[in-house]
Write a protein that holds these residues in place. Sequence first.
Motif, PDB file in Angstrom:
ATOM      1  N   ARG A 126       0.852  -1.184   0.000  1.00 35.32           N
ATOM      2  CA  ARG A 126       0.000   0.000   0.000  1.00 35.32           C
ATOM      3  C   ARG A 126       0.891   1.238   0.000  1.00 35.32           C
ATOM      4  N   TYR A 128      -0.201   4.310   0.474  1.00 32.43           N
ATOM      5  CA  TYR A 128      -0.735   5.300   1.413  1.00 32.43           C
ATOM      6  C   TYR A 128      -1.621   4.579   2.424  1.00 32.43           C
ATOM      7  N   GLU A 129      -1.802   5.172   3.576  1.00 32.59           N
ATOM      8  CA  GLU A 129      -2.627   4.585   4.620  1.00 32.59           C
ATOM      9  C   GLU A 129      -4.081   5.013   4.453  1.00 32.59           C
ATOM     10  N   THR A 130      -4.988   4.152   4.878  1.00 29.65           N
ATOM     11  CA  THR A 130      -6.409   4.458   4.884  1.00 29.65           C
ATOM     12  C   THR A 130      -6.951   4.214   6.293  1.00 29.65           C
ATOM     13  N   LYS A 131      -8.232   4.528   6.479  1.00 33.47           N
ATOM     14  CA  LYS A 131      -8.827   4.306   7.795  1.00 33.47           C
ATOM     15  C   LYS A 131      -8.977   2.822   8.110  1.00 33.47           C
ATOM     16  N   ASN A 132      -8.971   1.971   7.090  1.00 34.70           N
ATOM     17  CA  ASN A 132      -9.117   0.536   7.295  1.00 34.70           C
ATOM     18  C   ASN A 132      -7.793  -0.209   7.352  1.00 34.70           C
ATOM     19  N   GLN A 296      -5.629  15.081   3.063  1.00 31.99           N
ATOM     20  CA  GLN A 296      -5.832  13.687   3.437  1.00 31.99           C
ATOM     21  C   GLN A 296      -6.917  13.544   4.507  1.00 31.99           C
ATOM     22  N   PHE A 300     -12.150  11.976   1.143  1.00 33.26           N
ATOM     23  CA  PHE A 300     -12.262  10.537   1.362  1.00 33.26           C
ATOM     24  C   PHE A 300     -11.606   9.732   0.249  1.00 33.26           C
ATOM     25  N   TRP A 301     -11.191  10.366  -0.847  1.00 30.24           N
ATOM     26  CA  TRP A 301     -10.489   9.645  -1.902  1.00 30.24           C
ATOM     27  C   TRP A 301      -8.982   9.866  -1.756  1.00 30.24           C
ATOM     28  N   PRO A 302      -8.166   8.962  -2.266  1.00 32.20           N
ATOM     29  CA  PRO A 302      -6.722   9.059  -2.055  1.00 32.20           C
ATOM     30  C   PRO A 302      -6.116  10.278  -2.744  1.00 32.20           C
ATOM     31  N   SER A 305      -0.134  11.692  -0.248  1.00 30.94           N
ATOM     32  CA  SER A 305       0.007  11.641   1.200  1.00 30.94           C
ATOM     33  C   SER A 305       1.330  12.265   1.639  1.00 30.94           C
TER      34      SER A 305
END
Length: 383
Positions: A126, A128-132, A296, A300-302, A305
């Motif tokens: 990955r 970039y990091e996401t909330k999940n 960021q 909500f979309w990438p 980062s």
Amino acid sequence: MLSAKASLVHAQRAAIRQSKRAYHDLVVPSEKKPVVSAGPPGRSAVSGHVATVFGCTGFLGRYLVHKLAKTGTQVIVPYRDEDEKRHLKVMGDLGQVVPLEWDIRNDNQTAECVRHSDIVYNLVGRDYETKNFGFEEIHVTGPQRMAHIARESGVPRFIHVSHLNASPNSSSIFYRTKFEGENAVRDVFPDATIVRPGPMYGYEDKLLQNMAVWPIWWKLNNAATKIRPVHVMDVAQALANLERMDALPQIMSLPGPSTHTYAYLLELISTLTYNAPSGAPTLPKSLVLAAAGLLQRALFWPTLSPDEIERRYIDDVGADRDKKFSGDWDVVGIHPDEIERHAIAYVRRYRSAVNYARPIVLPARPVCRLKSCSFLLSRDYIW
């Protein structure tokens, strides 16, 4: 002259002899999983190997699945989204590409994906990091659990794809967790092979495509950052070649054959697309980091980062032109291609309608804005 019936019988006997299994077809990567090949070489053959490719729906994964399936290997393709794996089904003969639903947090699904395999590839990553999903789970704990389950299931070979710049002291969280992931995998699977490719380019890449659309974000550090770009096809072929090797190396570094700066690549793209070079100014690092962090959190979309920005300031390992660093390509018998040989295929789409079919006739030695364009002009190609 043989009759039609005699010719048919002769052909059937020849086919039987060709597909007959013999001792020289038997390969035993471990005591538990013998590999028996059958049939003529090619897509419709049966190599006897069963490979699981985690991360098969990503950039590198689709090319590795193609390389494996076309040689008769049965490939298990774990997927999260039904639509993401459809293009993989046609890469192999009937029944050779087997999709299985998979969640990185579900150990039972992971065990189901590897229980018949004699080699497992982990390409999950990955940018970039996401909330999940964060870097820690994707690059460290996830691969560790995969390697542990593969070891418990009796899989003899586990190949973990990291990054050329993986380092415990890097200012980038991405590079630090990549290094931690290597150690985590080796802790539970001591014989695992760690592969460290450089930045990859190709049809769906995030290098040339992004440079052509957003050149301003590649001018950070005055576009002086040095990288070793490598063709994704070369990396995929290197990984596929590991399947047929008896003894696998512990660590493999796969950098590109040459060192380039972002400024050189931006100028290369401009030359090939006939688009004027970007006149955007170089933004200060502090300002870009603050804006990236704000976007960021707000969107909500990438987006770009902060950690990706940090990576734009880090030179690739072995990028110093004064030092010879060719990597471990000779182990897999591959000579990687230069980026100039393939860039036109990936950036032609960014030409205007007027210039789309405009050829670059290299034998006539056209005027090229690149100072280091001798490689580009020395080949007798017409694009």
